[in-house]
Design a protein around this motif. Structure first.
Motif, PDB file in Angstrom:
ATOM      1  N   PHE A 141       0.808  -1.269  -0.181  1.00  0.00           N
ATOM      2  CA  PHE A 141       0.189   0.014  -0.058  1.00  0.00           C
ATOM      3  C   PHE A 141       0.905   1.415  -0.175  1.00  0.00           C
ATOM      4  N   TRP A 142       2.002   1.318   0.665  1.00  0.00           N
ATOM      5  CA  TRP A 142       2.754   2.426   0.958  1.00  0.00           C
ATOM      6  C   TRP A 142       3.681   2.613  -0.476  1.00  0.00           C
ATOM      7  N   GLN A 143       3.892   1.706  -1.136  1.00  0.00           N
ATOM      8  CA  GLN A 143       4.707   1.767  -2.366  1.00  0.00           C
ATOM      9  C   GLN A 143       3.685   2.505  -3.362  1.00  0.00           C
ATOM     10  N   LEU A 144       2.434   1.881  -3.615  1.00  0.00           N
ATOM     11  CA  LEU A 144       1.525   2.591  -4.403  1.00  0.00           C
ATOM     12  C   LEU A 144       1.293   4.174  -4.014  1.00  0.00           C
ATOM     13  N   TRP A 145       1.121   4.348  -2.531  1.00  0.00           N
ATOM     14  CA  TRP A 145       0.837   5.692  -2.204  1.00  0.00           C
ATOM     15  C   TRP A 145       2.313   6.199  -2.528  1.00  0.00           C
ATOM     16  N   THR A 146       3.440   6.128  -2.267  1.00  0.00           N
ATOM     17  CA  THR A 146       4.616   6.884  -2.804  1.00  0.00           C
ATOM     18  C   THR A 146       4.721   6.977  -4.198  1.00  0.00           C
ATOM     19  N   GLN A 177      -3.287  -4.870  -9.882  1.00  0.00           N
ATOM     20  CA  GLN A 177      -3.446  -3.609  -8.948  1.00  0.00           C
ATOM     21  C   GLN A 177      -3.543  -2.352  -9.642  1.00  0.00           C
ATOM     22  N   ARG A 178      -4.028  -2.260 -10.872  1.00  0.00           N
ATOM     23  CA  ARG A 178      -4.278  -1.027 -11.779  1.00  0.00           C
ATOM     24  C   ARG A 178      -5.356  -0.389 -10.913  1.00  0.00           C
ATOM     25  N   ASN A 179      -6.348  -0.719 -10.796  1.00  0.00           N
ATOM     26  CA  ASN A 179      -7.595   0.026 -10.245  1.00  0.00           C
ATOM     27  C   ASN A 179      -7.255   0.499  -9.007  1.00  0.00           C
ATOM     28  N   SER A 180      -6.522  -0.163  -8.155  1.00  0.00           N
ATOM     29  CA  SER A 180      -6.044   0.447  -6.972  1.00  0.00           C
ATOM     30  C   SER A 180      -5.145   1.639  -6.886  1.00  0.00           C
ATOM     31  N   GLY A 181      -3.916   1.434  -8.052  1.00  0.00           N
ATOM     32  CA  GLY A 181      -2.841   2.305  -8.235  1.00  0.00           C
ATOM     33  C   GLY A 181      -3.625   3.414  -8.588  1.00  0.00           C
ATOM     34  N   TYR A 182      -4.389   3.517  -9.703  1.00  0.00           N
ATOM     35  CA  TYR A 182      -5.010   4.845 -10.119  1.00  0.00           C
ATOM     36  C   TYR A 182      -5.953   5.302  -9.236  1.00  0.00           C
ATOM     37  N   SER A 183      -6.501   4.747  -8.386  1.00  0.00           N
ATOM     38  CA  SER A 183      -7.499   5.284  -7.482  1.00  0.00           C
ATOM     39  C   SER A 183      -6.983   5.832  -6.555  1.00  0.00           C
ATOM     40  N   ILE A 184      -5.741   5.345  -5.783  1.00  0.00           N
ATOM     41  CA  ILE A 184      -5.022   6.079  -4.955  1.00  0.00           C
ATOM     42  C   ILE A 184      -4.325   7.316  -5.409  1.00  0.00           C
ATOM     43  N   GLN A 185      -3.963   7.422  -6.816  1.00  0.00           N
ATOM     44  CA  GLN A 185      -3.521   8.634  -7.457  1.00  0.00           C
ATOM     45  C   GLN A 185      -4.531   9.637  -7.460  1.00  0.00           C
ATOM     46  N   SER A 186      -5.973   9.176  -7.781  1.00  0.00           N
ATOM     47  CA  SER A 186      -6.995   9.969  -7.691  1.00  0.00           C
ATOM     48  C   SER A 186      -7.368  10.605  -6.210  1.00  0.00           C
ATOM     49  N   LEU A 187      -7.077   9.571  -5.410  1.00  0.00           N
ATOM     50  CA  LEU A 187      -7.334  10.148  -3.959  1.00  0.00           C
ATOM     51  C   LEU A 187      -6.203  11.318  -3.622  1.00  0.00           C
ATOM     52  N   LEU A 188      -5.035  10.981  -4.010  1.00  0.00           N
ATOM     53  CA  LEU A 188      -3.789  12.130  -3.456  1.00  0.00           C
ATOM     54  C   LEU A 188      -4.149  13.282  -4.514  1.00  0.00           C
ATOM     55  N   ILE A 189      -4.595  13.179  -5.732  1.00  0.00           N
ATOM     56  CA  ILE A 189      -4.812  14.585  -6.595  1.00  0.00           C
ATOM     57  C   ILE A 189      -5.819  15.190  -5.769  1.00  0.00           C
ATOM     58  N   ASN A 190      -6.909  14.527  -5.358  1.00  0.00           N
ATOM     59  CA  ASN A 190      -8.114  15.395  -5.055  1.00  0.00           C
ATOM     60  C   ASN A 190      -7.805  15.882  -3.480  1.00  0.00           C
ATOM     61  N   VAL A 191      -6.981  15.324  -2.681  1.00  0.00           N
ATOM     62  CA  VAL A 191      -6.551  15.809  -1.441  1.00  0.00           C
ATOM     63  C   VAL A 191      -5.698  17.162  -1.637  1.00  0.00           C
ATOM     64  N   GLY A 192      -4.839  16.910  -2.614  1.00  0.00           N
ATOM     65  CA  GLY A 192      -4.326  18.345  -2.990  1.00  0.00           C
ATOM     66  C   GLY A 192      -5.215  19.557  -3.363  1.00  0.00           C
ATOM     67  N   ALA A 193      -6.023  18.901  -4.219  1.00  0.00           N
ATOM     68  CA  ALA A 193      -7.113  19.943  -4.744  1.00  0.00           C
ATOM     69  C   ALA A 193      -7.862  20.625  -3.651  1.00  0.00           C
ATOM     70  N   VAL A 194      -8.184  19.715  -2.657  1.00  0.00           N
ATOM     71  CA  VAL A 194      -9.080  20.416  -1.657  1.00  0.00           C
ATOM     72  C   VAL A 194      -8.020  21.335  -0.805  1.00  0.00           C
ATOM     73  N   ILE A 195      -7.090  21.156  -0.465  1.00  0.00           N
ATOM     74  CA  ILE A 195      -6.237  22.086   0.172  1.00  0.00           C
ATOM     75  C   ILE A 195      -5.798  23.378  -0.733  1.00  0.00           C
ATOM     76  N   GLY A 196      -5.442  23.039  -2.100  1.00  0.00           N
ATOM     77  CA  GLY A 196      -5.050  24.268  -2.784  1.00  0.00           C
ATOM     78  C   GLY A 196      -6.303  25.233  -2.974  1.00  0.00           C
ATOM     79  N   SER A 197      -7.651  24.302  -3.205  1.00  0.00           N
ATOM     80  CA  SER A 197      -8.864  25.277  -3.538  1.00  0.00           C
ATOM     81  C   SER A 197      -9.298  26.043  -2.248  1.00  0.00           C
ATOM     82  N   ILE A 198      -9.150  25.663  -1.222  1.00  0.00           N
ATOM     83  CA  ILE A 198      -9.580  26.537   0.118  1.00  0.00           C
ATOM     84  C   ILE A 198      -8.637  27.351   0.592  1.00  0.00           C
ATOM     85  N   LEU A 199      -7.450  27.254   0.122  1.00  0.00           N
ATOM     86  CA  LEU A 199      -6.037  28.149   0.734  1.00  0.00           C
ATOM     87  C   LEU A 199      -6.419  29.550   0.769  1.00  0.00           C
ATOM     88  N   PRO A 200      -6.748  30.134  -0.400  1.00  0.00           N
ATOM     89  CA  PRO A 200      -7.132  31.526  -0.137  1.00  0.00           C
ATOM     90  C   PRO A 200      -8.212  32.157   0.700  1.00  0.00           C
TER      91      PRO A 200
END
Length: 487
Positions: free
Chosen positions: A10-15, A144-167
């Motif tokens: 899991f952590w390798q997929l995450w990294t 593991q491709r579904n999981s790999g791209y889903s984790i990527q989607s999760l991280l993308i959206n975590v970054g987007a949440v923080i970036g969008s709300i920051l101002p």
């Protein structure tokens, strides 16, 4: 004989995908604030889509080139990581400079400087995006491709949440000013871009130095390729004409799955481009009740703009960040279950259903107009906004579901259909299906808004909803490639 590619923890997929958090942090800041910045610097409403053409044009030019180059690159840093790192550094430079366009007025007009920095950021984001997509395809085994791209989607959206709300946070919690003088950018936006550039670099450095790409011999064995044959092909020096000929040959012979996904991509990214460009004026007009004339630079230059209009524009601009953070948050949550749903009921059903929900959500913007002042507790602060602004959080749920699927499903469906030695260039070519609809939208949306809707921006959000629904129907025409692993 093909070797079994090792499964990743899991952590390798995450990294592998962690750097995408920072890249999307910066991209979200751009999406939520570029129209606001360009308007502050002097752009009129219907021309915004023309300025936004910079983004897809950069993607169209950069991603295929970077994809082909990364396919042929093997050095001490790896195959994809050199491009990811270079793109992140350039993007950070653009993020530091763009909100400071007014400081360079002695050398160049602020509007022109702002557009140039937008181009630099977009080119750099694309240098990062394409190798990141290919890195996941390289490192993650098929099962593991579904999981790999889903984790990527999760991280993308975590970054987007923080970036969008920051101002919004910098205004309502830290206390920075969110209004701008003519020809300048609000301090809250300036500092948000500084922070975003820092986060982008930090997260990309984590992926670059914590991910170890496979050696060429191992990679080719895992993908069932003849290493000697591929290396001989890569060693051949080709002229520019030969490279272009090969590129067009690859485009002509692209897998059927890619052709069919291109239709889905066209309508879904047409819808997204409209949202990014016109959400700010749409809710400023429709929810805050600011008349269309206050978006006309000629009119603005002929009158003293009331403080109430300036404040309404600033508040609406901040709230767009909240809404974009909301859809990204809901996308991140949906990403957690996306892979399991796709494994259980099929990618096409999940993908199409998500797009239908997103389309209906865009159309529903019409029905949330309510100017009644309402106090909202956001845990970090309390703000008073029109009730309609609060109600718009509901369609953000559906838009978030669609966004999560758009980020993951087409790549999961496509990856198995691509030859392993051409993954990078094909992923770059696939970016045409993202860039072209945005270019078409950029060339047409401003005219549609001006001549069909008299610059009432909420109506063009409805157009994006119709486009998203068409994309959902197109999903059912896609024939997925079934990959058989040889042991």
């Amino acid at each position: 004989m093909q070797k079994q590619q090792p499964r990743l923890s899991f952590w390798q997929l995450w990294t592998v995908s962690f750097g995408f958090l920072g890249v999307q942090f910066g991209f979200a800041l751009q999406n939520a604030n570029a129209s606001r910045i360009l308007s502050d610097l002097g752009a009129d409403l219907h021309s915004l889509s023309f300025f936004w053409l910079v983004a897809p044009i950069m993607g169209l030019l950069v991603q295929p080139i970077v994809g082909a180059a990364s396919d042929r690159t093997w050095n001490k840093l790896g195959r994809r990581r050199p491009f990811i790192l270079a793109g992140a550094i350039a993007a950070a430079v653009g993020m530091f400079l763009m909100p400071n366009a007014s400081l360079f007025v002695a050398l160049i007009a602020p509007m022109i400087f702002g557009v140039l920095m937008l181009a630099l950021m977009d080119a750099s984001f694309n240098v990062c995006f394409q190798p990141f997509r290919s890195l996941v395809s390289d490192m993650v085994p098929a099962e593991q491709r579904n999981s790999g791209y889903s984790i990527q989607s999760l991280l993308i959206n975590v970054g987007a949440v923080i970036g969008s709300i920051l101002p919004f946070v910098l205004t309502n919690v830290v206390g920075l000013e969110n209004t701008a003088k003519a020809g300048a950018v609000a301090p809250s936006v300036v500092w948000a871009f500084y922070i975003g550039a820092t986060v982008l670099l930090g997260s990309v450095l984590w992926t670059v130095f914590r991910t170890k790409e496979y050696k060429p011999k191992d990679y080719y064995a895992y993908k069932g390729l003849d290493a000697e044959l591929v290396e001989k092909e890569l060693a051949v020096q080709k002229t520019l004409g030969q490279k272009l000929s090969e590129f067009f040959r690859l485009m002509k012979s692209m897998p059927d799955t890619m052709r069919q996904l291109a239709v889905v991509q066209f309508f879904s990214w047409f819808a997204l481009f409209i949202m990014w460009v016109y959400t700010t004026p749409a809710i400023t007009q429709h929810i805050w009740g600011v008349e269309v004339k206050w978006f006309d630079p000629v009119y603005l230059n002929s009158v003293d703009v009331p403080a109430s209009i300036i404040a309404a524009k600033g508040a609406a601009g901040d709230w767009v960040g909240i809404l974009f953070a909301a859809y990204s948050l809901f996308a991140a949550i949906f990403s957690v279950v996306l892979a399991k749903l796709a494994d259980k009921i099929g990618r096409k059903v999940v993908y199409a259903g998500s797009l239908f929900i997103g389309g209906i959500s865009y159309i529903s913007f019409l029905f949330f107009q309510d100017l009644t002042p309402t106090t909202v507790n956001l845990l970090i602060t309390q703000v008073t906004v029109p009730a309609g602004a609060v109600n718009l959080v509901l369609p953000m749920v559906g838009i978030g579901i669609a966004w999560a699927a758009i980020l993951a499903m087409p790549y999961a469906m496509l990856a198995g259909a691509l030859p392993a030695d051409k993954t990078g260039v094909y992923m770059g070519i696939f970016n045409f299906t993202i860039a072209m609809p945005q270019i078409v939208c950029g060339l047409t949306a401003g005219f549609i808004l001006k001549y069909a809707f008299d610059n009432e921006a909420v109506n063009i959000i409805v157009v994006s909803g119709v486009a998203m629904i068409i994309a959902g129907f197109a999903v059912f025409r896609v024939k997925e490639h079934v990959q058989v692993t040889r042991l």
